[in-house]
Write a protein that holds these residues in place. Structure first.
Motif, mmCIF file in Angstrom:
data_model
loop_
_atom_site.group_PDB
_atom_site.id
_atom_site.type_symbol
_atom_site.label_atom_id
_atom_site.label_comp_id
_atom_site.label_asym_id
_atom_site.label_seq_id
_atom_site.Cartn_x
_atom_site.Cartn_y
_atom_site.Cartn_z
ATOM 1 N N HIS A 36 -44.176 65.041 143.486
ATOM 2 C CA HIS A 36 -43.570 63.786 144.228
ATOM 3 C C HIS A 36 -44.122 63.899 145.668
ATOM 4 C CE1 HIS A 36 -40.972 63.188 140.840
ATOM 5 N NE2 HIS A 36 -40.338 64.457 141.103
ATOM 6 N N ALA A 37 -43.967 64.985 146.495
ATOM 7 C CA ALA A 37 -44.578 64.979 147.975
ATOM 8 C C ALA A 37 -45.908 64.687 148.074
ATOM 9 C CB ALA A 37 -44.384 66.333 148.463
ATOM 10 N N ALA A 38 -46.756 64.801 146.897
ATOM 11 C CA ALA A 38 -48.268 64.375 146.963
ATOM 12 C C ALA A 38 -48.214 62.800 146.981
ATOM 13 C CB ALA A 38 -49.028 64.928 145.788
ATOM 14 N N LEU A 39 -47.464 62.221 146.022
ATOM 15 C CA LEU A 39 -47.568 60.760 145.783
ATOM 16 C C LEU A 39 -46.772 60.198 147.021
ATOM 17 C CD1 LEU A 39 -46.755 60.292 141.940
ATOM 18 C CD2 LEU A 39 -48.810 59.953 143.214
ATOM 19 N N ILE A 40 -45.916 60.767 147.768
ATOM 20 C CA ILE A 40 -45.291 60.155 149.007
ATOM 21 C C ILE A 40 -46.413 60.295 149.899
ATOM 22 C CG2 ILE A 40 -43.787 60.506 150.701
ATOM 23 C CD1 ILE A 40 -41.665 61.307 148.406
ATOM 24 N N ALA A 41 -47.207 61.452 150.136
ATOM 25 C CA ALA A 41 -48.111 61.344 151.185
ATOM 26 C C ALA A 41 -49.365 60.667 150.853
ATOM 27 C CB ALA A 41 -48.768 62.953 151.259
ATOM 28 N N LEU A 47 -50.742 53.006 153.237
ATOM 29 C CA LEU A 47 -49.980 52.215 154.198
ATOM 30 C C LEU A 47 -50.433 52.461 155.400
ATOM 31 C CD1 LEU A 47 -47.754 50.261 154.449
ATOM 32 C CD2 LEU A 47 -46.293 52.125 154.935
ATOM 33 N N GLY A 48 -50.709 53.569 155.753
ATOM 34 C CA GLY A 48 -51.131 53.770 157.307
ATOM 35 C C GLY A 48 -52.833 53.089 157.517
ATOM 36 N N TYR A 49 -53.492 53.394 156.486
ATOM 37 C CA TYR A 49 -54.762 52.985 156.372
ATOM 38 C C TYR A 49 -55.010 51.192 156.402
ATOM 39 C CZ TYR A 49 -59.669 52.037 155.294
ATOM 40 O OH TYR A 49 -60.961 51.546 155.127
ATOM 41 N N ALA A 50 -54.015 50.818 155.570
ATOM 42 C CA ALA A 50 -53.943 49.347 155.525
ATOM 43 C C ALA A 50 -53.276 48.752 156.972
ATOM 44 C CB ALA A 50 -53.143 48.925 154.452
ATOM 45 N N LYS A 53 -56.272 48.913 159.505
ATOM 46 C CA LYS A 53 -57.603 48.020 159.269
ATOM 47 C C LYS A 53 -56.915 46.749 159.577
ATOM 48 C CE LYS A 53 -60.846 48.521 157.281
ATOM 49 N NZ LYS A 53 -62.297 48.737 158.042
ATOM 50 N N LEU A 54 -55.669 46.352 159.240
ATOM 51 C CA LEU A 54 -55.290 44.875 159.694
ATOM 52 C C LEU A 54 -55.054 45.004 161.470
ATOM 53 C CD1 LEU A 54 -52.337 44.319 157.174
ATOM 54 C CD2 LEU A 54 -54.638 43.106 157.273
ATOM 55 N N TRP A 55 -54.581 45.921 161.714
ATOM 56 C CA TRP A 55 -54.431 46.225 163.397
ATOM 57 C C TRP A 55 -55.811 45.976 164.195
ATOM 58 C CZ3 TRP A 55 -49.636 46.130 165.679
ATOM 59 C CH2 TRP A 55 -49.598 46.336 166.946
#
Length: 58
Positions: A36-41, A47-50, A53-55
């Motif tokens: 679960h922790a791996a999927l959360i990470a 999300l951080g990469y997206a 990129k948008l910023w």
């Protein structure tokens, strides 16, 4: 065949899930179990990469 063997091993690996349902488990279960922790990470990284990129577009 030797070229695709690493990809086949990664993609065809058995699930790391554990038995039981998670309806009664709290938040700490999801943070303490490695799968679960791996999927959360992974989700946080995507999300951080997206967002980055948008910023950086403007």
């Amino acid at each position: 065949m030797k070229r695709i063997l690493p990809a086949a091993l990664v993609l065809a690996s058995p699930a790391l899930a554990h038995p039981g349902d998670h309806r009664t488990d709290g938040l700490m279960h999801f943070l303490s179990e490695p799968d679960h922790a791996a999927l959360i990470a992974l989700g946080a990284a995507v999300l951080g990469y997206a967002v980055w990129k948008l910023w950086s577009r403007s």
